[in-house]
Design a protein around this motif. Structure first.
Motif, PDB file in Angstrom:
ATOM      1  N   ASN A   1       1.691  -2.607  -0.316  1.00 49.52           N
ATOM      2  CA  ASN A   1       1.032  -3.572  -1.293  1.00 49.52           C
ATOM      3  C   ASN A   1      -0.532  -3.301  -1.701  1.00 49.52           C
ATOM      4  OD1 ASN A   1       3.063  -5.573  -1.047  1.00 49.52           O
ATOM      5  ND2 ASN A   1       2.453  -6.140   1.096  1.00 49.52           N
ATOM      6  N   ASP A   2      -0.717  -2.001  -1.792  1.00 47.03           N
ATOM      7  CA  ASP A   2      -1.970  -1.381  -1.965  1.00 47.03           C
ATOM      8  C   ASP A   2      -2.458  -2.010  -3.569  1.00 47.03           C
ATOM      9  OD1 ASP A   2      -1.968   0.099   0.312  1.00 47.03           O
ATOM     10  OD2 ASP A   2      -1.652   1.995  -0.919  1.00 47.03           O
ATOM     11  N   ASP A   3      -1.557  -2.227  -4.405  1.00 49.53           N
ATOM     12  CA  ASP A   3      -2.064  -2.810  -5.621  1.00 49.53           C
ATOM     13  C   ASP A   3      -2.475  -4.228  -5.634  1.00 49.53           C
ATOM     14  OD1 ASP A   3       0.829  -3.212  -5.238  1.00 49.53           O
ATOM     15  OD2 ASP A   3       0.753  -4.304  -7.097  1.00 49.53           O
TER      16      ASP A   3
ATOM     17  N   LEU B   1      -3.836  -5.576  -2.319  1.00 46.50           N
ATOM     18  CA  LEU B   1      -4.887  -5.703  -1.820  1.00 46.50           C
ATOM     19  C   LEU B   1      -6.016  -5.095  -2.432  1.00 46.50           C
ATOM     20  CD1 LEU B   1      -3.026  -4.737   1.483  1.00 46.50           C
ATOM     21  CD2 LEU B   1      -3.954  -6.967   1.079  1.00 46.50           C
ATOM     22  N   ALA B   2      -6.077  -4.338  -3.437  1.00 42.56           N
ATOM     23  CA  ALA B   2      -7.025  -3.915  -4.036  1.00 42.56           C
ATOM     24  C   ALA B   2      -7.976  -5.034  -4.685  1.00 42.56           C
ATOM     25  CB  ALA B   2      -6.592  -2.851  -5.257  1.00 42.56           C
ATOM     26  N   GLU B   3      -7.446  -5.908  -4.999  1.00 39.88           N
ATOM     27  CA  GLU B   3      -7.966  -7.560  -5.491  1.00 39.88           C
ATOM     28  C   GLU B   3      -7.913  -8.716  -4.642  1.00 39.88           C
ATOM     29  OE1 GLU B   3      -7.965  -7.283 -10.275  1.00 39.88           O
ATOM     30  OE2 GLU B   3      -5.835  -6.901  -9.598  1.00 39.88           O
ATOM     31  N   TYR B   4      -6.764  -8.794  -4.064  1.00 42.87           N
ATOM     32  CA  TYR B   4      -6.451 -10.205  -3.550  1.00 42.87           C
ATOM     33  C   TYR B   4      -6.493 -10.046  -2.124  1.00 42.87           C
ATOM     34  CZ  TYR B   4      -5.514 -11.554  -8.058  1.00 42.87           C
ATOM     35  OH  TYR B   4      -5.594 -11.834  -9.439  1.00 42.87           O
ATOM     36  N   LYS B   5      -7.360 -10.250  -1.378  1.00 41.52           N
ATOM     37  CA  LYS B   5      -7.469  -9.945   0.068  1.00 41.52           C
ATOM     38  C   LYS B   5      -7.110 -11.155   0.924  1.00 41.52           C
ATOM     39  CE  LYS B   5     -10.207  -6.786  -1.417  1.00 41.52           C
ATOM     40  NZ  LYS B   5     -10.071  -5.011  -1.235  1.00 41.52           N
TER      41      LYS B   5
ATOM     42  N   SER C   1     -15.656  -4.595   0.655  1.00 43.40           N
ATOM     43  CA  SER C   1     -15.134  -5.006  -0.705  1.00 43.40           C
ATOM     44  C   SER C   1     -15.273  -6.336  -0.905  1.00 43.40           C
ATOM     45  CB  SER C   1     -13.666  -4.578  -0.443  1.00 43.40           C
ATOM     46  OG  SER C   1     -12.712  -5.135   0.512  1.00 43.40           O
TER      47      SER C   1
ATOM     48  N   SER D   1     -13.154  -9.879  -2.608  1.00 45.93           N
ATOM     49  CA  SER D   1     -11.976 -10.484  -2.700  1.00 45.93           C
ATOM     50  C   SER D   1     -11.876 -11.513  -4.043  1.00 45.93           C
ATOM     51  CB  SER D   1     -11.476 -11.334  -1.773  1.00 45.93           C
ATOM     52  OG  SER D   1     -10.153 -11.973  -1.961  1.00 45.93           O
ATOM     53  N   ARG D   2     -10.895 -11.259  -4.829  1.00 50.62           N
ATOM     54  CA  ARG D   2     -10.758 -12.135  -6.143  1.00 50.62           C
ATOM     55  C   ARG D   2      -9.865 -13.469  -5.798  1.00 50.62           C
ATOM     56  NH1 ARG D   2      -7.597  -9.691 -11.697  1.00 50.62           N
ATOM     57  NH2 ARG D   2      -7.621 -11.664 -12.777  1.00 50.62           N
TER      58      ARG D   2
ATOM     59  N   ARG E   1       4.041  -6.209 -10.878  1.00 49.46           N
ATOM     60  CA  ARG E   1       3.573  -5.014 -10.224  1.00 49.46           C
ATOM     61  C   ARG E   1       4.173  -3.917 -10.397  1.00 49.46           C
ATOM     62  NH1 ARG E   1       4.667  -6.091  -4.143  1.00 49.46           N
ATOM     63  NH2 ARG E   1       2.643  -4.331  -4.061  1.00 49.46           N
TER      64      ARG E   1
END
Length: 225
Positions: free
Chosen positions: A136-138, A140-144, A182, A184-185, A212
């Motif tokens: 789920n890296d993609d 978690l890069a934006e949505y925390k 970081s 979060s979006r 995705r």
């Protein structure tokens, strides 16, 4: 009269009941699935992030719905040992058994005969990286942040889902800066492919399906703050 309030420790059993009564059919028909489900999808949030967990109280103190989650998945994972020690390892005998190999990946939740793979399900309870991080890296890069909403049938279709979500969002949207620095979006959730009927419900609550780079039977949905 029903009302929304913050989770409290005395709700533990009521939360487990809601989780079990709202499982998708494949898990609901399995004794192992019903027994383990609250330890995989419910109790860790109420234990590690109680201030962002909200209960629909029936007016007499009994939970009949909830919206639970956390604003910072990385911090949640880092703190997970507390959940293992304080909840999983002291669960009633026969309730949750610690798998010998906590790092095994790719093991199916359902065996060839259609039964639930109890070891694989217990592994998800013990290993939050398998549950939330791996692959789920993609996201978690934006949505925390992440969350779950469950309502017993008797209180569905009455607007409580939206109200619960609003309480949850209000508790996490101000937490834009994560512990690791970081930002979060917003929130992401996963909806099992065999439970796709709930996708329109989440869309009405402001979520959208996230495209995705990997194929999955799960619907991944996000909501921006």
């Amino acid at each position: 009269m029903a009302f929304i309030r913050q989770y409290k420790p005395s709700d533990f059993d009521g939360m487990a009941h809601i989780c079990r009564e709202t499982l998708n059919p494949a898990l609901a028909s399995s004794a192992a699935g019903r027994r383990l489900a609250p330890y995989v999808w419910t109790h860790q949030y109420t234990h590690l992030s109680p201030t962002t967990c909200f209960v629909l109280d029936d007016g007499a103190g009994q939970p009949v719905g909830y919206c639970i989650g956390c604003p910072d998945i990385a911090a949640f994972v880092a703190d997970y040992d507390s959940y293992v020690t304080d909840v999983l390892d002291v669960s009633p005998e026969g309730e949750v058994t610690r798998p010998e190999d906590l790092e095994a990946k790719g093991e199916p939740l359902f065996l060839a005969d259609g039964s639930v793979n109890e070891v694989a399900l217990a592994r998800l309870a013990y290993n939050p990286r398998l549950l939330l991080v791996e692959g789920n890296d993609d996201l978690l890069a934006e949505y925390k942040a992440t969350m779950h909403i469950d309502l017993l049938p008797e209180v569905q279709g009455m607007g409580w889902g939206r109200k619960l979500l609003e309480r949850f969002v209000g508790s996490v949207e101000g937490v834009r800066r994560m512990r690791d620095g970081s930002e979060s979006r917003g929130i992401w959730i996963g909806v099992a492919g065999d439970n796709g009927k709930v996708v329109p419900f989440y869309e009405k609550l402001g979520f959208r399906i996230k495209e995705r780079p990997v194929e999955s039977k799960t619907f991944f949905m996000v909501r921006d703050y």
